[in-house]
Design a protein around this motif. Structure first.
Motif: not given
Length: 432
Positions: A372-381
């Motif tokens: 669902a969120y391929p990178s930590p930065s996308l999840l933080l956003q």
């Protein structure tokens, strides 16, 4: 008869003559016909030859016209231009040759560096480095007959050893040859930071007594006290003059070791100097970084020297293996590592492994989050877009987990742990 014959002969001759006269006419006609054919052929050949120059004239005329057009379109190069072009070609060829030579030289240098690095690593291995270590023994220790045990052991192991007077009496220290200096004649020895000071039990009691009687309570702790016992005074001066040395005092007792070493044995060997000895031990350990070991006989001293020598031979190789510049990470899933290429291939698997490090997180649960969120930065956003803290903690709770007999969700518990992992500022916070 003869006349008749003669006449007949003449008739025959006349006929022959007539026939002969007739023959030239026919032959002449034939000759004329042949001459006529020859004349006609010559005439046709002449006509053809006369027409050929006309065609050649036309062709040559066309060639002159085309060459004229080419001369107008392309100017003939001068000698200087030809020479310049040749010089440019020679310069380009020379440049390519120099680049090729440079690449070849760099390749040879790289091979030489690798070879030297391999030789250096091989020299730093403990079994090879121990051959360059030298055990230096103070000459005062030879006064004790038990020192022969140490000397025989070092000779049996074929280790380098020498007897010399040093700054610290009754000391044993180590030096090793500098591997960067190939010439052994040059003084390229490196002195190790470990130093042993071997004293008897009586000398240690004298040090305790001297420390108690001559210590000036008004002076700063750690100063070199005047009037101290000579052995203790030499130790203080040596520690003051040389920085970065770790001195260990080996106290030899010639009594037999008990089955176990406990506080009662310690009290027995120190006798009534127990409290004074503890004060000296604390003073040496806290202010001079000096430790004491109580050993029984020279055999235990020899074992201690052998153990320190082996440890010193292993230290450079361990330091080299611990160097972050040394790439020793193994490939393969069994090594618990993920290979990341320069183009970023493998970062998604690293992100999955990072989630999977949490307790009770299966690969399927971690895969559901990273899909669902391929990178930590996308999840933080995604966390930043939500207004309340409760929504952020439950953001991942409803993600479906693929795999298994029944449908599952990530759940609020794991969603909250992942949220704390990525947003908490407390390094000591327990995630579980």
């Amino acid at each position: 008869m003869s006349a008749v014959q003669r006449a007949h002969t003449w008739e025959i001759s006349d006929s022959d003559d007539e026939s002969d006269e007739n023959k030239p006419s026919s032959s002449s006609g034939t000759i004329l016909d042949q001459d006529t054919c020859r004349n006609e052929s010559n005439t046709s050949a002449a006509s053809s030859s006369s027409s050929a120059p006309v065609e050649d004239t036309n062709i040559s005329g066309d060639g002159e016209k085309s060459s004229g057009r080419n001369s107008r379109s392309r100017r003939r190069r001068t000698r200087e231009e030809v020479q310049d072009e040749q010089e440019m070609r020679r310069a380009a060829k020379e440049k390519r040759r120099q680049e090729k030579e440079k690449l070849k030289e760099e390749k040879l240098q790289e091979q030489q560096r690798r070879k030297e690095a391999a030789v250096r690593v091989n020299q730093l291995k403990p079994e090879n480095l121990i051959k360059s270590l030298t055990v230096q023994i103070h000459a005062a220790l030879l006064q004790d007959t038990g020192c022969d045990v140490l000397l025989r052991t070092l000779d049996g192991l074929q280790w380098r050893n020498c007897i010399e007077n040093q700054d610290l009496p009754n000391s044993i220290r180590w030096t090793r040859q500098d591997l960067q200096i190939e010439d052994e004649a040059k003084n390229g020895d490196i002195e190790e930071d470990q130093v042993l000071m071997v004293i008897s039990h009586n000398e240690f009691e004298d040090m305790v007594t001297s420390h108690k009687t001559v210590t000036n309570q008004s002076a700063p702790i750690g100063d070199v006290y005047e009037g101290a016992e000579p052995l203790l005074q030499h130790l203080y001066k040596y520690l003051t003059k040389t920085a970065g040395k770790f001195v260990t005092i080996l106290v030899i007792s010639h009594q037999q070791r008990a089955v176990s070493w406990d506080e009662d044995d310690f009290d027995f060997h120190l006798s009534q100097h127990h409290l004074d000895a503890e004060e000296l031990l604390v003073h040496l350990q806290l202010y001079w970084n000096v430790t004491l070991n109580f050993l029984f006989g020279w055999q235990e001293v020899t074992d201690h020297v052998v153990a320190v020598t082996k440890a010193l031979s292993k230290r450079p190789y361990k330091a080299l293996c611990g160097d972050p510049d040394l790439g020793f990470c193994m490939d393969g899933s069994w090594s618990a590592g993920v290979r990341v290429d320069r183009d970023g291939h493998g970062l998604a698997q690293v992100w999955t492994r990072q989630i999977q490090q949490l307790n009770r997180v299966s690969p399927a649960l971690a895969k559901a989050v990273t899909s669902a969120y391929p990178s930590p930065s996308l999840l933080l956003q995604a966390y930043e877009k939500l207004s309340s803290e409760e929504e952020r903690r439950r953001l991942l709770a409803d993600l479906a987990v693929v795999g298994g007999a029944k449908e599952r969700r990530v759940g609020p518990e794991l969603a909250g742990r992942i949220h704390r992992l990525l947003t908490s500022q407390n390094p000591h916070l327990l995630l579980d």
